[in-house]
Design an enzyme around this catalytic site. Sequence first.
Site, PDB file in Angstrom:
ATOM      1  N   ASP A 166       0.825  -1.203   0.000  1.00 42.16           N
ATOM      2  CA  ASP A 166       0.000   0.000   0.000  1.00 42.16           C
ATOM      3  C   ASP A 166       0.862   1.258   0.000  1.00 42.16           C
ATOM      4  OD1 ASP A 166      -2.364  -1.375  -0.117  1.00 42.16           O
ATOM      5  OD2 ASP A 166      -2.801  -1.232   2.019  1.00 42.16           O
TER       6      ASP A 166
ATOM      7  N   SER B  40     -11.213   5.128   2.535  1.00 41.27           N
ATOM      8  CA  SER B  40     -10.259   4.058   2.212  1.00 41.27           C
ATOM      9  C   SER B  40      -9.090   4.046   3.184  1.00 41.27           C
ATOM     10  CB  SER B  40      -9.754   4.198   0.769  1.00 41.27           C
ATOM     11  OG  SER B  40      -9.202   5.477   0.554  1.00 41.27           O
TER      12      SER B  40
ATOM     13  N   ALA C  35      -6.392   2.347   8.375  1.00 40.22           N
ATOM     14  CA  ALA C  35      -4.973   2.555   8.679  1.00 40.22           C
ATOM     15  C   ALA C  35      -4.818   3.195  10.062  1.00 40.22           C
ATOM     16  CB  ALA C  35      -4.331   3.383   7.574  1.00 40.22           C
TER      17      ALA C  35
ATOM     18  N   ASN D 242      -6.218   5.639  11.468  1.00 38.72           N
ATOM     19  CA  ASN D 242      -7.516   5.902  12.089  1.00 38.72           C
ATOM     20  C   ASN D 242      -8.012   4.736  12.926  1.00 38.72           C
ATOM     21  OD1 ASN D 242     -10.393   7.215  12.138  1.00 38.72           O
ATOM     22  ND2 ASN D 242     -10.696   5.209  11.180  1.00 38.72           N
TER      23      ASN D 242
ATOM     24  N   ALA E 231      -4.565  10.449  21.719  1.00 38.76           N
ATOM     25  CA  ALA E 231      -4.219  10.689  23.130  1.00 38.76           C
ATOM     26  C   ALA E 231      -4.597  12.094  23.584  1.00 38.76           C
ATOM     27  CB  ALA E 231      -2.727  10.441  23.359  1.00 38.76           C
TER      28      ALA E 231
END
Length: 272
Positions: free
Chosen positions: A45, A156, A160, A162, A183
């Site tokens: 990717d 898309s 990842a 997220n 955080a």
Amino acid sequence: MKYAVIDRGDSLSQSLAQKFHQLAAEKHFVRNDDRPEFVISIGGDGTLLHAFHKYIDRIADVAFIGVHTGHLGFYADWQADEIEELVAMMALEQPRIVRYPLAEIQLETPSETNHYLSLNEFTLKGVDGTLVAQININDEMFEMFRGDGIVISTPSGSTAYNKSVGGAIVHPSIESLQIAEIASINNRVYRTLGSSVMLPQHHHCDIISKKEQKLQLTIDHVSIMRSDISSIRCSVASRKVSFARYRPFTFWNRVREAFLDYDDDRNSGKRS
């Protein structure tokens, strides 16, 4: 058919790229690295993200095809041992073009305005301390943030960074952006929602710097350090990225194979 190949640079990816060029020549494809119609990414990717940014100025005229040489990628439909099948299908069949939403990032400083497109995500972090920023949604104050950073992801890209900070996985057909916290610190001065927020296509958010601070912006794999950021506007871009699909492989199959490691033969014939 005009094409270009971007490979990861390791020996396997380079050998596959040479094999693709050889097979493509036999089918009378035309290699055109400047103005391709199809860009074949060979690697992972990360390689496809590199290809996307290399051809970002021609994003309306290019369709991407991913070949993965390691674990299954979210942007790759083909495995390393399927190069011959891929070239044969490209020669004989018209692909189905699938278009995914992109994020547009508008960076404001006292002296300039810069625009960026992101396929996966945009992240903002403090360099020398915590990030302190006001978050506005549709020009109204939403929250005051203090913490390690903020992730703005495309559908898309929702699988990842997220996902690693607790955001939701979103199907790429939903034109939206997702705001997720890294955080966050909550007290009487700085209060955040504590969960990710999804914005539809016609909404936008502004991240407004609330102190002098050195910040790290990362647009996909491209990192930028700035100390003069006034605000950053994030929205769903008017442009989209295109992928050429020669065989069906559903998004949820990709999610299952990437995260659940669940091999269900009953679903092998249901890729659509």
